[in-house]
Design a protein around this motif. Structure first.
Motif, PDB file in Angstrom:
ATOM      1  N   PHE A 100       0.854  -1.182   0.000  1.00  0.00           N
ATOM      2  CA  PHE A 100       0.000   0.000   0.000  1.00  0.00           C
ATOM      3  C   PHE A 100       0.900   1.245   0.000  1.00  0.00           C
ATOM      4  O   PHE A 100       1.741   1.425   0.897  1.00  0.00           O
ATOM      5  CB  PHE A 100      -0.922   0.003   1.221  1.00  0.00           C
ATOM      6  CG  PHE A 100      -2.071  -0.956   1.106  1.00  0.00           C
ATOM      7  CD1 PHE A 100      -3.351  -0.492   0.849  1.00  0.00           C
ATOM      8  CD2 PHE A 100      -1.872  -2.331   1.235  1.00  0.00           C
ATOM      9  CE1 PHE A 100      -4.418  -1.374   0.722  1.00  0.00           C
ATOM     10  CE2 PHE A 100      -2.929  -3.223   1.116  1.00  0.00           C
ATOM     11  CZ  PHE A 100      -4.209  -2.752   0.855  1.00  0.00           C
ATOM     12  N   LEU A 101       0.725   2.066  -1.008  1.00  0.00           N
ATOM     13  CA  LEU A 101       1.564   3.256  -1.189  1.00  0.00           C
ATOM     14  C   LEU A 101       0.806   4.474  -0.657  1.00  0.00           C
ATOM     15  O   LEU A 101      -0.305   4.777  -1.109  1.00  0.00           O
ATOM     16  CB  LEU A 101       1.896   3.439  -2.668  1.00  0.00           C
ATOM     17  CG  LEU A 101       2.488   2.203  -3.375  1.00  0.00           C
ATOM     18  CD1 LEU A 101       2.705   2.489  -4.856  1.00  0.00           C
ATOM     19  CD2 LEU A 101       3.792   1.771  -2.712  1.00  0.00           C
ATOM     20  N   HIS A 102       1.427   5.165   0.292  1.00  0.00           N
ATOM     21  CA  HIS A 102       0.765   6.278   0.970  1.00  0.00           C
ATOM     22  C   HIS A 102       1.368   7.610   0.523  1.00  0.00           C
ATOM     23  O   HIS A 102       2.596   7.756   0.465  1.00  0.00           O
ATOM     24  CB  HIS A 102       0.916   6.128   2.477  1.00  0.00           C
ATOM     25  CG  HIS A 102       0.336   4.853   3.013  1.00  0.00           C
ATOM     26  ND1 HIS A 102      -0.973   4.727   3.387  1.00  0.00           N
ATOM     27  CD2 HIS A 102       0.915   3.631   3.212  1.00  0.00           C
ATOM     28  CE1 HIS A 102      -1.193   3.489   3.806  1.00  0.00           C
ATOM     29  NE2 HIS A 102      -0.062   2.795   3.709  1.00  0.00           N
ATOM     30  N   PRO A 103       0.527   8.620   0.247  1.00  0.00           N
ATOM     31  CA  PRO A 103       1.035   9.928  -0.209  1.00  0.00           C
ATOM     32  C   PRO A 103       1.541  10.810   0.924  1.00  0.00           C
ATOM     33  O   PRO A 103       2.023  11.917   0.680  1.00  0.00           O
ATOM     34  CB  PRO A 103      -0.191  10.552  -0.871  1.00  0.00           C
ATOM     35  CG  PRO A 103      -1.351   9.961  -0.135  1.00  0.00           C
ATOM     36  CD  PRO A 103      -0.943   8.553   0.216  1.00  0.00           C
ATOM     37  N   LEU A 138       4.726  11.374  -5.896  1.00  0.00           N
ATOM     38  CA  LEU A 138       5.706  10.293  -5.764  1.00  0.00           C
ATOM     39  C   LEU A 138       5.018   8.941  -5.602  1.00  0.00           C
ATOM     40  O   LEU A 138       5.458   7.930  -6.171  1.00  0.00           O
ATOM     41  CB  LEU A 138       6.627  10.567  -4.575  1.00  0.00           C
ATOM     42  CG  LEU A 138       7.610  11.731  -4.731  1.00  0.00           C
ATOM     43  CD1 LEU A 138       8.345  11.982  -3.420  1.00  0.00           C
ATOM     44  CD2 LEU A 138       8.604  11.447  -5.853  1.00  0.00           C
ATOM     45  N   ALA A 139       3.937   8.904  -4.833  1.00  0.00           N
ATOM     46  CA  ALA A 139       3.202   7.652  -4.643  1.00  0.00           C
ATOM     47  C   ALA A 139       2.576   7.185  -5.952  1.00  0.00           C
ATOM     48  O   ALA A 139       2.603   5.984  -6.275  1.00  0.00           O
ATOM     49  CB  ALA A 139       2.120   7.847  -3.576  1.00  0.00           C
ATOM     50  N   ILE A 140       2.043   8.117  -6.734  1.00  0.00           N
ATOM     51  CA  ILE A 140       1.455   7.771  -8.031  1.00  0.00           C
ATOM     52  C   ILE A 140       2.522   7.216  -8.965  1.00  0.00           C
ATOM     53  O   ILE A 140       2.304   6.211  -9.662  1.00  0.00           O
ATOM     54  CB  ILE A 140       0.771   9.010  -8.643  1.00  0.00           C
ATOM     55  CG1 ILE A 140      -0.456   9.408  -7.825  1.00  0.00           C
ATOM     56  CG2 ILE A 140       0.378   8.741 -10.098  1.00  0.00           C
ATOM     57  CD1 ILE A 140      -1.046  10.749  -8.209  1.00  0.00           C
ATOM     58  N   THR A 141       3.682   7.861  -8.995  1.00  0.00           N
ATOM     59  CA  THR A 141       4.774   7.403  -9.862  1.00  0.00           C
ATOM     60  C   THR A 141       5.224   5.998  -9.470  1.00  0.00           C
ATOM     61  O   THR A 141       5.487   5.150 -10.336  1.00  0.00           O
ATOM     62  CB  THR A 141       5.959   8.382  -9.784  1.00  0.00           C
ATOM     63  OG1 THR A 141       5.523   9.674 -10.207  1.00  0.00           O
ATOM     64  CG2 THR A 141       7.099   7.923 -10.677  1.00  0.00           C
ATOM     65  N   ALA A 142       5.295   5.733  -8.165  1.00  0.00           N
ATOM     66  CA  ALA A 142       5.679   4.402  -7.703  1.00  0.00           C
ATOM     67  C   ALA A 142       4.654   3.354  -8.125  1.00  0.00           C
ATOM     68  O   ALA A 142       5.019   2.242  -8.535  1.00  0.00           O
ATOM     69  CB  ALA A 142       5.833   4.408  -6.183  1.00  0.00           C
ATOM     70  N   ALA A 143       3.380   3.698  -8.040  1.00  0.00           N
ATOM     71  CA  ALA A 143       2.335   2.772  -8.480  1.00  0.00           C
ATOM     72  C   ALA A 143       2.434   2.508  -9.980  1.00  0.00           C
ATOM     73  O   ALA A 143       2.280   1.380 -10.445  1.00  0.00           O
ATOM     74  CB  ALA A 143       0.959   3.344  -8.140  1.00  0.00           C
ATOM     75  N   MET A 144       2.714   3.555 -10.727  1.00  0.00           N
ATOM     76  CA  MET A 144       2.849   3.434 -12.177  1.00  0.00           C
ATOM     77  C   MET A 144       3.958   2.451 -12.545  1.00  0.00           C
ATOM     78  O   MET A 144       3.873   1.725 -13.529  1.00  0.00           O
ATOM     79  CB  MET A 144       3.120   4.825 -12.768  1.00  0.00           C
ATOM     80  CG  MET A 144       2.872   4.959 -14.249  1.00  0.00           C
ATOM     81  SD  MET A 144       3.242   6.655 -14.800  1.00  0.00           S
ATOM     82  CE  MET A 144       2.074   7.593 -13.809  1.00  0.00           C
ATOM     83  N   GLN A 145       4.995   2.423 -11.727  1.00  0.00           N
ATOM     84  CA  GLN A 145       6.139   1.551 -11.991  1.00  0.00           C
ATOM     85  C   GLN A 145       5.966   0.156 -11.397  1.00  0.00           C
ATOM     86  O   GLN A 145       6.871  -0.677 -11.481  1.00  0.00           O
ATOM     87  CB  GLN A 145       7.417   2.204 -11.462  1.00  0.00           C
ATOM     88  CG  GLN A 145       7.763   3.495 -12.202  1.00  0.00           C
ATOM     89  CD  GLN A 145       8.968   4.214 -11.623  1.00  0.00           C
ATOM     90  OE1 GLN A 145       9.553   3.759 -10.638  1.00  0.00           O
ATOM     91  NE2 GLN A 145       9.359   5.317 -12.235  1.00  0.00           N
ATOM     92  N   GLY A 146       4.788  -0.099 -10.785  1.00  0.00           N
ATOM     93  CA  GLY A 146       4.484  -1.443 -10.327  1.00  0.00           C
ATOM     94  C   GLY A 146       4.860  -1.755  -8.895  1.00  0.00           C
ATOM     95  O   GLY A 146       4.826  -2.922  -8.485  1.00  0.00           O
TER      96      GLY A 146
END
Length: 288
Positions: free
Chosen positions: A178-181, A213-221
């Motif tokens: 879970f990626l948190h902003p 940053l959280a969105i970018t990390a999600a984009m990269q899987g």
């Protein structure tokens, strides 16, 4: 001598000195030394091949050639200044402050502003500060973010939804990080609290300083992020991100455009505002 060798930067020294007929006063107005003013005039006299002033014990007097030349040079110089002022007035520089998280929404719209309002130049500053104080900051406009805001124009309300790389769409949510902003779990906790049918636990967590940053990390899987649905609509449309759920939860926060009161830039700021708000109304009717 060629036209290109004409000492343009000496013309102002001649005009100011001709008005004062005093090197001390001319030097003071030009913020130069008397010697520097004298050298500029000497350079101009060398180019013309005749003296512009007659030096006397009591000061200066225009020579006959200088008197004849003065009106035309003065008119030409004034015309040059007028052309320059008109050119400068045609382009308005809008100093814009934007929180980093809003850049995903803003950049495509700045391209539209550039196309529709070529006379506007946007000087962009990104920051993690979500507020603006026009009394202490030198911006002309700002996008601000927060709850209970009423100033300026509403751009969009924050509504949170999970997003992930399309390649991870078939992974069970419980198995993902879970990626948190933010440095806490507030946004994810809010969304999960509204999903009674999804008794999920956040076993693995990664925290970031900004939503971008959280969105970018999600984009990269790296995992599944919680993000504002408006900020990620371009990424979803382009296939860089996917939404595992259709639901979103409003947080009560919003993004708003605020403008400084500026008589000098009133027209430019009004054009910038109209452009952003017009695009926002188009977005509202466009499917994600």
């Amino acid at each position: 001598m060629s036209r290109r060798s004409f000492p343009h930067n000496a013309v102002d020294a001649f005009l100011v000195t001709a008005r004062h007929l005093n090197l001390t006063h001319a030097a003071k107005e030009l913020c130069l030394t008397q010697g520097a003013v004298s050298r500029k005039i000497a350079t101009l006299e060398t180019w013309f091949g005749f003296p512009l002033f007659e030096r006397h014990a009591r000061g200066l007097r225009l020579s006959s050639q200088g008197s004849a030349l003065l009106p035309d040079l003065q008119a030409a110089f004034e015309h040059l200044l007028t052309v320059a002022e008109q050119a400068r007035a045609q382009q308005t520089v809008v100093r814009l402050k934007v929180p980093t998280c809003a850049m995903r929404w803003l950049v495509p719209r700045l391209l539209e502003v550039e196309r529709d309002q070529p006379e506007l130049q946007i000087a962009l500053t990104t920051t993690t500060d979500h507020t603006v104080n026009f009394k202490t900051e030198s911006y002309d406009a700002a996008i601000v973010f927060g709850t209970h805001l009423s100033a300026g124009d509403l751009l969009f309300e924050e509504a949170l939804t999970p997003v992930m790389s399309p390649l991870r769409m078939h992974s069970p949510l419980d198995s993902l990080t879970f990626l948190h902003p933010t440095r806490d779990k507030t946004d994810w906790s809010l969304w999960l609290s509204r999903q009674a049918e999804l008794p999920l636990s956040m076993h693995r967590n990664q925290h970031f300083d900004t939503m971008d940053l959280a969105i970018t990390a999600a984009m990269q899987g790296l995992g599944v992020a919680i993000a504002d649905e408006t900020l990620v609509e371009e990424d979803i449309r382009a296939g860089r991100l996917a939404r595992p759920f259709d639901t979103s939860v409003k947080t009560g926060a919003s993004y708003r455009l605020v403008l400084r009161e500026s008589r000098a830039k009133a027209a430019g700021l009004a054009a910038f505002r109209a452009c952003l708000l017009n695009q926002g109304s188009h977005d509202a009717s466009s499917p994600v």
